[in-house]
Design a protein around this motif. Structure first.
Motif, PDB file in Angstrom:
ATOM      1  N   LEU A   1       1.437  -5.268  -9.447  1.00 22.38           N
ATOM      2  CA  LEU A   1       1.150  -5.032  -8.039  1.00 22.38           C
ATOM      3  C   LEU A   1       0.127  -3.919  -7.915  1.00 22.38           C
ATOM      4  CD1 LEU A   1       4.091  -3.128  -6.265  1.00 22.38           C
ATOM      5  CD2 LEU A   1       3.831  -3.265  -8.741  1.00 22.38           C
ATOM      6  N   LYS A   2      -0.538  -3.901  -6.771  1.00 25.80           N
ATOM      7  CA  LYS A   2      -1.651  -2.974  -6.589  1.00 25.80           C
ATOM      8  C   LYS A   2      -1.187  -1.525  -6.501  1.00 25.80           C
ATOM      9  CE  LYS A   2      -5.774  -1.471  -5.388  1.00 25.80           C
ATOM     10  NZ  LYS A   2      -6.872  -1.365  -6.374  1.00 25.80           N
ATOM     11  N   ASN A   3      -0.096  -1.271  -5.781  1.00 26.84           N
ATOM     12  CA  ASN A   3       0.330   0.101  -5.527  1.00 26.84           C
ATOM     13  C   ASN A   3       1.788   0.312  -5.937  1.00 26.84           C
ATOM     14  OD1 ASN A   3      -2.081   1.264  -4.230  1.00 26.84           O
ATOM     15  ND2 ASN A   3      -1.689  -0.307  -2.675  1.00 26.84           N
ATOM     16  N   PRO A   4       2.045   0.424  -7.226  1.00 24.12           N
ATOM     17  CA  PRO A   4       3.436   0.574  -7.671  1.00 24.12           C
ATOM     18  C   PRO A   4       4.106   1.857  -7.207  1.00 24.12           C
ATOM     19  CG  PRO A   4       1.909   0.887  -9.511  1.00 24.12           C
ATOM     20  CD  PRO A   4       1.098   0.358  -8.359  1.00 24.12           C
ATOM     21  N   LYS A   5       3.377   2.958  -7.162  1.00 26.62           N
ATOM     22  CA  LYS A   5       4.003   4.243  -6.819  1.00 26.62           C
ATOM     23  C   LYS A   5       4.582   4.237  -5.413  1.00 26.62           C
ATOM     24  CE  LYS A   5       1.239   7.112  -9.948  1.00 26.62           C
ATOM     25  NZ  LYS A   5       0.295   8.261 -10.055  1.00 26.62           N
TER      26      LYS A   5
ATOM     27  N   ALA B   1       0.828  -1.201   0.000  1.00 31.92           N
ATOM     28  CA  ALA B   1       0.000   0.000   0.000  1.00 31.92           C
ATOM     29  C   ALA B   1       0.863   1.252   0.000  1.00 31.92           C
ATOM     30  CB  ALA B   1      -0.923   0.014   1.220  1.00 31.92           C
ATOM     31  N   ALA B   2       0.551   2.159  -0.880  1.00 30.60           N
ATOM     32  CA  ALA B   2       1.196   3.469  -0.858  1.00 30.60           C
ATOM     33  C   ALA B   2       0.681   4.252   0.338  1.00 30.60           C
ATOM     34  CB  ALA B   2       0.891   4.209  -2.161  1.00 30.60           C
TER      35      ALA B   2
ATOM     36  N   PHE C   1      10.313  -4.545  -5.969  1.00 28.78           N
ATOM     37  CA  PHE C   1       9.911  -3.621  -7.032  1.00 28.78           C
ATOM     38  C   PHE C   1      10.954  -2.542  -7.270  1.00 28.78           C
ATOM     39  CE2 PHE C   1       6.890  -0.486  -9.039  1.00 28.78           C
ATOM     40  CZ  PHE C   1       6.587  -1.280 -10.138  1.00 28.78           C
ATOM     41  N   THR C   2      12.176  -2.803  -6.882  1.00 28.06           N
ATOM     42  CA  THR C   2      13.242  -1.839  -7.154  1.00 28.06           C
ATOM     43  C   THR C   2      13.598  -1.888  -8.642  1.00 28.06           C
ATOM     44  OG1 THR C   2      14.992  -3.448  -6.723  1.00 28.06           O
ATOM     45  CG2 THR C   2      14.208  -2.129  -4.844  1.00 28.06           C
TER      46      THR C   2
END
Length: 299
Positions: free
Chosen positions: A202-206, A21-22, A214-215
């Motif tokens: 993925l749900k929240n890439p930012k 989650a962002a 996710f690097t």
């Protein structure tokens, strides 16, 4: 036929990754109801190739969380459980007469993979020939007449990215190993590869661009694997499919909200594309923070 159980240690990555989650996503406005989650529904299995050849191989990979607690669930194929501690229900499973285990040499209950087969392989090997990696018990390779099956639990970059440099070394060495196999016969790689390759995965890439899984470095490592002659079977068949995840943290009701990551893959030699029938995500299967994935091949 693959993978491992997840444990709260240095391998799990940091909390933001696991939440998926962002920060802004956690700040719901008062007085407004949360939007209903968009859930992925696995379509019916395709049992033939584009040319109409019927599937004759079914391979399932599942990162299980606590093997001993789930020994009666069908399809378990990877574990952190040491071989000497395996439950009788697993070691005696008659439907899988050929069983192979690999775990960490230094830490019991750390990493590890297993493979349960109905068809006996021609040959089974462990590791990739480099002690730096092989001591953690992350790879089993089974040779069959027409292909190699490789099951792996890829190292996590860790909380605070403390193992990112090691992960980068792994990616280079593992790609070299797979490419060497591919020169001999086609390869099927399955397992928890610990990377969400694209933002759609993925749900929240930012909110996760600096988190393990996710690097830019990990994503680039996966891209280089594909450039070396391999394909992500799910994306090959479903290039635009969003909300299709294989991992959800236990925290914050992430699974019921479908706040997840696609970390589990079937990666194939490009030469196997004519043999590909379907690549499935079994999101409805419970029992772990990951769900099983299944591959159908006609080979």
């Amino acid at each position: 036929m693959s993978k491992r159980g997840k444990k709260k240690d240095e391998e799990t990555g940091d909390v933001d990754q696991e939440n998926g989650a962002a920060p802004d996503a956690k700040k719901a406005k008062k007085g407004k109801e949360a939007e209903a989650p968009i859930m992925y529904e696995d379509p019916p299995d395709k049992m033939t190739t584009k040319d109409g050849h019927a599937a004759n191989w079914k391979i399932t990979s599942w990162n299980v969380d606590g093997l001993r607690a789930w020994v009666k669930k069908k399809g378990l194929d990877e574990t952190k459980c040491a071989e000497k501690a395996l439950p009788n229900e697993i070691t005696s499973m008659p439907e899988y007469p050929h069983k192979y285990w690999s775990g960490s040499e230094e830490k019991e209950g750390y990493s590890g993979v297993a493979m349960l087969c109905r068809t006996e392989p021609l040959k089974v090997t462990y590791g990739i020939g480099k002690e730096e990696h092989d001591k953690e018990g992350r790879v089993i390779t089974a040779e069959f007449p027409n292909f190699f099956l490789v099951t792996s639990y890829v190292p996590n970059a860790g909380k605070g990215l403390v193992r990112l440099d090691y992960r980068k070394t792994w990616d280079v060495d593992f790609q070299a190993y797979l490419s060497e196999l591919d020169q001999r016969k086609p390869v099927v790689l399955c397992g928890d590869l610990n990377v969400a390759h694209q933002e759609i995965d993925l749900k929240n890439p930012k909110g996760n661009k600096k988190n393990a899984g996710f690097t830019p470095e990990e994503r680039e490592g996966f891209s280089k694997l594909l450039e070396a002659g391999f394909v992500d079977s799910f994306r090959e068949l479903y290039p635009e499919q969003a909300y299709a995840y294989t991992f959800w943290t236990y925290m914050m009701n992430s699974r019921s909200k479908n706040v997840g990551w696609r970390l589990d893959y079937f990666v194939l030699s490009r030469t196997l594309l004519p043999n590909l029938c379907d690549s499935k995500i079994r999101g409805a299967a419970m029992g772990s923070d990951h769900c099983p994935i299944t591959l159908h091949l006609a080979i």
